[in-house]
Design a protein around this motif. Structure first.
Motif, PDB file in Angstrom:
ATOM      1  N   TRP A  60       1.251  -0.942   0.107  1.00  0.00           N
ATOM      2  CA  TRP A  60       0.280   0.223  -0.213  1.00  0.00           C
ATOM      3  C   TRP A  60       0.940   1.009  -0.135  1.00  0.00           C
ATOM      4  O   TRP A  60       1.750   1.792   1.209  1.00  0.00           O
ATOM      5  CB  TRP A  60      -0.698  -0.007   1.573  1.00  0.00           C
ATOM      6  N   VAL A  61       0.676   2.014  -0.904  1.00  0.00           N
ATOM      7  CA  VAL A  61       1.466   3.077  -1.546  1.00  0.00           C
ATOM      8  C   VAL A  61       0.937   4.455  -1.040  1.00  0.00           C
ATOM      9  O   VAL A  61      -0.237   4.452  -2.203  1.00  0.00           O
ATOM     10  CB  VAL A  61       2.827   2.971  -2.534  1.00  0.00           C
ATOM     11  N   ASP A  62       0.793   5.128  -0.859  1.00  0.00           N
ATOM     12  CA  ASP A  62       0.590   7.184  -0.976  1.00  0.00           C
ATOM     13  C   ASP A  62       0.819   7.018  -1.937  1.00  0.00           C
ATOM     14  O   ASP A  62       1.919   6.683  -2.516  1.00  0.00           O
ATOM     15  CB  ASP A  62       1.008   7.630   0.224  1.00  0.00           C
ATOM     16  N   GLY A  63      -0.853   7.972  -2.525  1.00  0.00           N
ATOM     17  CA  GLY A  63      -0.366   8.306  -4.233  1.00  0.00           C
ATOM     18  C   GLY A  63      -0.040   7.340  -5.501  1.00  0.00           C
ATOM     19  O   GLY A  63      -0.478   8.002  -6.100  1.00  0.00           O
ATOM     20  N   SER A  64      -0.473   5.947  -4.950  1.00  0.00           N
ATOM     21  CA  SER A  64      -0.586   5.378  -6.123  1.00  0.00           C
ATOM     22  C   SER A  64      -2.357   4.934  -5.838  1.00  0.00           C
ATOM     23  O   SER A  64      -2.849   5.328  -4.947  1.00  0.00           O
ATOM     24  CB  SER A  64       0.549   3.838  -5.467  1.00  0.00           C
ATOM     25  N   THR A  65      -2.330   3.584  -7.100  1.00  0.00           N
ATOM     26  CA  THR A  65      -3.524   3.773  -7.388  1.00  0.00           C
ATOM     27  C   THR A  65      -3.827   1.758  -6.871  1.00  0.00           C
ATOM     28  O   THR A  65      -2.836   1.418  -7.513  1.00  0.00           O
ATOM     29  CB  THR A  65      -4.348   4.098  -8.542  1.00  0.00           C
ATOM     30  N   TYR A  66      -4.846   0.973  -6.377  1.00  0.00           N
ATOM     31  CA  TYR A  66      -5.248  -0.765  -6.789  1.00  0.00           C
ATOM     32  C   TYR A  66      -5.923  -0.076  -7.391  1.00  0.00           C
ATOM     33  O   TYR A  66      -7.291  -0.417  -6.999  1.00  0.00           O
ATOM     34  CB  TYR A  66      -5.194  -0.938  -5.245  1.00  0.00           C
ATOM     35  N   GLY A  67      -6.245  -0.812  -8.623  1.00  0.00           N
ATOM     36  CA  GLY A  67      -6.836  -0.998  -9.710  1.00  0.00           C
ATOM     37  C   GLY A  67      -7.518   0.461 -10.092  1.00  0.00           C
ATOM     38  O   GLY A  67      -7.285   1.809  -9.771  1.00  0.00           O
ATOM     39  N   TYR A  69      -9.532   2.169  -7.236  1.00  0.00           N
ATOM     40  CA  TYR A  69      -8.904   2.301  -5.950  1.00  0.00           C
ATOM     41  C   TYR A  69      -7.536   3.186  -5.001  1.00  0.00           C
ATOM     42  O   TYR A  69      -6.654   3.010  -5.875  1.00  0.00           O
ATOM     43  CB  TYR A  69      -9.370   1.379  -4.660  1.00  0.00           C
ATOM     44  N   ASP A  70      -7.974   4.333  -5.219  1.00  0.00           N
ATOM     45  CA  ASP A  70      -6.712   5.208  -4.595  1.00  0.00           C
ATOM     46  C   ASP A  70      -6.672   4.701  -3.205  1.00  0.00           C
ATOM     47  O   ASP A  70      -6.667   4.337  -2.118  1.00  0.00           O
ATOM     48  CB  ASP A  70      -7.573   7.061  -3.838  1.00  0.00           C
ATOM     49  N   MET A  71      -4.619   4.453  -3.121  1.00  0.00           N
ATOM     50  CA  MET A  71      -4.466   4.844  -1.407  1.00  0.00           C
ATOM     51  C   MET A  71      -4.043   6.077  -1.741  1.00  0.00           C
ATOM     52  O   MET A  71      -3.190   6.848  -1.420  1.00  0.00           O
ATOM     53  CB  MET A  71      -3.317   3.290  -2.173  1.00  0.00           C
ATOM     54  N   HIS A  72      -4.065   5.894   0.583  1.00  0.00           N
ATOM     55  CA  HIS A  72      -3.667   7.302   0.925  1.00  0.00           C
ATOM     56  C   HIS A  72      -2.526   6.135   2.497  1.00  0.00           C
ATOM     57  O   HIS A  72      -3.034   5.343   3.341  1.00  0.00           O
ATOM     58  CB  HIS A  72      -4.512   7.905   1.796  1.00  0.00           C
ATOM     59  N   LEU A  73      -2.117   7.031   2.460  1.00  0.00           N
ATOM     60  CA  LEU A  73      -0.633   6.942   3.622  1.00  0.00           C
ATOM     61  C   LEU A  73       0.455   7.871   4.547  1.00  0.00           C
ATOM     62  O   LEU A  73       0.752   8.433   3.605  1.00  0.00           O
ATOM     63  CB  LEU A  73      -0.034   5.994   3.388  1.00  0.00           C
ATOM     64  N   ARG A  74      -0.380   8.388   5.794  1.00  0.00           N
ATOM     65  CA  ARG A  74       0.532   9.698   6.265  1.00  0.00           C
ATOM     66  C   ARG A  74       1.420   9.258   7.035  1.00  0.00           C
ATOM     67  O   ARG A  74       0.917   7.933   7.981  1.00  0.00           O
ATOM     68  CB  ARG A  74      -1.326  10.648   6.932  1.00  0.00           C
ATOM     69  N   GLU A  75       2.514   9.713   6.850  1.00  0.00           N
ATOM     70  CA  GLU A  75       3.149   9.433   8.108  1.00  0.00           C
ATOM     71  C   GLU A  75       2.793  10.236   9.535  1.00  0.00           C
ATOM     72  O   GLU A  75       1.374  10.569   9.911  1.00  0.00           O
ATOM     73  CB  GLU A  75       4.899  10.236   8.233  1.00  0.00           C
ATOM     74  N   ASP A  76       3.124   9.253  10.621  1.00  0.00           N
ATOM     75  CA  ASP A  76       2.993   9.237  11.725  1.00  0.00           C
ATOM     76  C   ASP A  76       1.959   9.467  12.686  1.00  0.00           C
ATOM     77  O   ASP A  76       0.901   9.823  13.243  1.00  0.00           O
ATOM     78  CB  ASP A  76       3.472  10.660  12.545  1.00  0.00           C
ATOM     79  N   SER A  77       1.146   8.669  11.569  1.00  0.00           N
ATOM     80  CA  SER A  77      -0.509   8.362  12.245  1.00  0.00           C
ATOM     81  C   SER A  77      -0.687   6.388  11.869  1.00  0.00           C
ATOM     82  O   SER A  77      -0.989   5.800  11.613  1.00  0.00           O
ATOM     83  CB  SER A  77      -1.644   8.483  10.966  1.00  0.00           C
ATOM     84  N   GLU A  78      -2.142   6.811  13.215  1.00  0.00           N
ATOM     85  CA  GLU A  78      -2.743   4.932  13.380  1.00  0.00           C
ATOM     86  C   GLU A  78      -3.892   4.966  11.873  1.00  0.00           C
ATOM     87  O   GLU A  78      -4.519   5.572  11.703  1.00  0.00           O
ATOM     88  CB  GLU A  78      -3.664   5.021  14.543  1.00  0.00           C
ATOM     89  N   TYR A  79      -3.462   2.888  11.456  1.00  0.00           N
ATOM     90  CA  TYR A  79      -4.358   2.738  10.290  1.00  0.00           C
ATOM     91  C   TYR A  79      -5.220   1.556  11.214  1.00  0.00           C
ATOM     92  O   TYR A  79      -4.313   1.477  11.787  1.00  0.00           O
ATOM     93  CB  TYR A  79      -3.292   2.728   9.494  1.00  0.00           C
ATOM     94  N   TYR A  80      -5.859   1.356  10.388  1.00  0.00           N
ATOM     95  CA  TYR A  80      -6.774   0.391  10.098  1.00  0.00           C
ATOM     96  C   TYR A  80      -6.634  -0.843   8.568  1.00  0.00           C
ATOM     97  O   TYR A  80      -6.696   0.037   7.883  1.00  0.00           O
ATOM     98  CB  TYR A  80      -8.113  -0.063  10.510  1.00  0.00           C
ATOM     99  N   ILE A  81      -5.980  -1.781   8.699  1.00  0.00           N
ATOM    100  CA  ILE A  81      -5.862  -2.947   7.965  1.00  0.00           C
ATOM    101  C   ILE A  81      -7.624  -3.473   7.911  1.00  0.00           C
ATOM    102  O   ILE A  81      -7.088  -4.454   9.052  1.00  0.00           O
ATOM    103  CB  ILE A  81      -5.183  -4.137   7.456  1.00  0.00           C
ATOM    104  N   ILE A  82      -8.164  -3.979   7.441  1.00  0.00           N
ATOM    105  CA  ILE A  82      -9.477  -4.643   7.356  1.00  0.00           C
ATOM    106  C   ILE A  82      -9.447  -5.561   6.385  1.00  0.00           C
ATOM    107  O   ILE A  82      -9.730  -5.213   5.024  1.00  0.00           O
ATOM    108  CB  ILE A  82     -10.803  -3.575   7.256  1.00  0.00           C
ATOM    109  N   ALA A  83      -9.712  -6.616   6.826  1.00  0.00           N
ATOM    110  CA  ALA A  83     -10.516  -8.190   5.749  1.00  0.00           C
ATOM    111  C   ALA A  83     -11.410  -8.267   6.207  1.00  0.00           C
ATOM    112  O   ALA A  83     -11.598  -9.003   7.021  1.00  0.00           O
ATOM    113  CB  ALA A  83      -9.473  -8.898   5.656  1.00  0.00           C
TER     114      ALA A  83
END
Length: 217
Positions: A60-67, A69-83
């Motif tokens: 998962w790379v900030d600024g890229s796409t998966y199909g 879907y836009d990918m977003h990721l910021r530094e120093d932040s909490e995220y969830y990966i959901i499946a």
């Protein structure tokens, strides 16, 4: 079933160990909290989950796409990966799995930038910027102190780095010394002039200069 193998300030690599159909997504924890959602309710929203099948490793790379879907990721932040187990379409039909992670801060640049504010009036300010020779590019953005405080409250300090690079923010994207007037300001209002730079090592630095517009004349 969700295993994270690598995290940087703008990427995360993870494997989803589900044999059948599932929906997945990587989303900012602060965004969900701000919108009063849980990972479970979010992944159940039609069109949110990315459909996949079988054990796979994702980067998962900030600024890229998966199909689409836009990918977003910021530094120093909490995220969830959901499946979530699905029916092969957009419907959750079984267990929802959640993995929490935090991105580290991006290294801080030691590059130099001289910022000077001139001719502050009731509706405009002239911004003079002079980068040193290690600066490869930089952005200049002005917004009210009140709005900046709100952005930080919602998404943390690092959200400013993402907003300033967004073309919709109206920021100036520069590579050399510049002197330019920023207009459209409100009289007798506190503002921040923000300069976000990247150096030749890929490191970043955010500088802020406070100022107040004068009253109407």
């Amino acid at each position: 079933p969700i295993v994270i193998s690598e995290i940087t300030y703008n990427t995360v690599t993870f494997t989803i160990n589900i044999a059948g159909d599932y929906l997945f997504q990587c989303i900012d924890k602060a965004y969900l909290e701000h919108n009063g959602q849980t990972p479970e309710s979010y992944i159940n929203t039609m069109g949110i989950g990315i459909p996949e099948k079988g054990v796979q490793t994702f980067e998962w790379v900030d600024g890229s796409t998966y199909g689409s879907y836009d990918m977003h990721l910021r530094e120093d932040s909490e995220y969830y990966i959901i499946a979530a187990i699905s029916d092969g379409k957009q419907n959750v039909t079984g267990d929802v799995f959640v993995k929490t992670f935090r991105t580290p801060k991006r290294p801080v640049s030691e590059a130099g930038m001289t910022i000077e504010l001139k001719d502050i009036s009731s509706t405009s300010v002239t911004v003079s910027t002079t980068p040193d020779d290690t600066v490869t590019e930089y952005y200049v953005w002005i917004d009210s102190q009140a709005k900046v405080d709100y952005y930080i409250q919602v998404g943390g300090e690092s959200i400013l780095n993402s907003l300033i690079k967004n073309s919709n923010s109206g920021s100036w994207h520069l590579t050399q010394a510049n002197e330019q007037t920023w207009g459209g300001l409100t009289p007798e209002t506190d503002y921040l002039c923000m300069v976000y730079l990247l150096d030749n090592k890929g490191n970043e630095l955010m500088q802020k200069v406070e100022f107040r517009t004068s009253g109407k004349t």
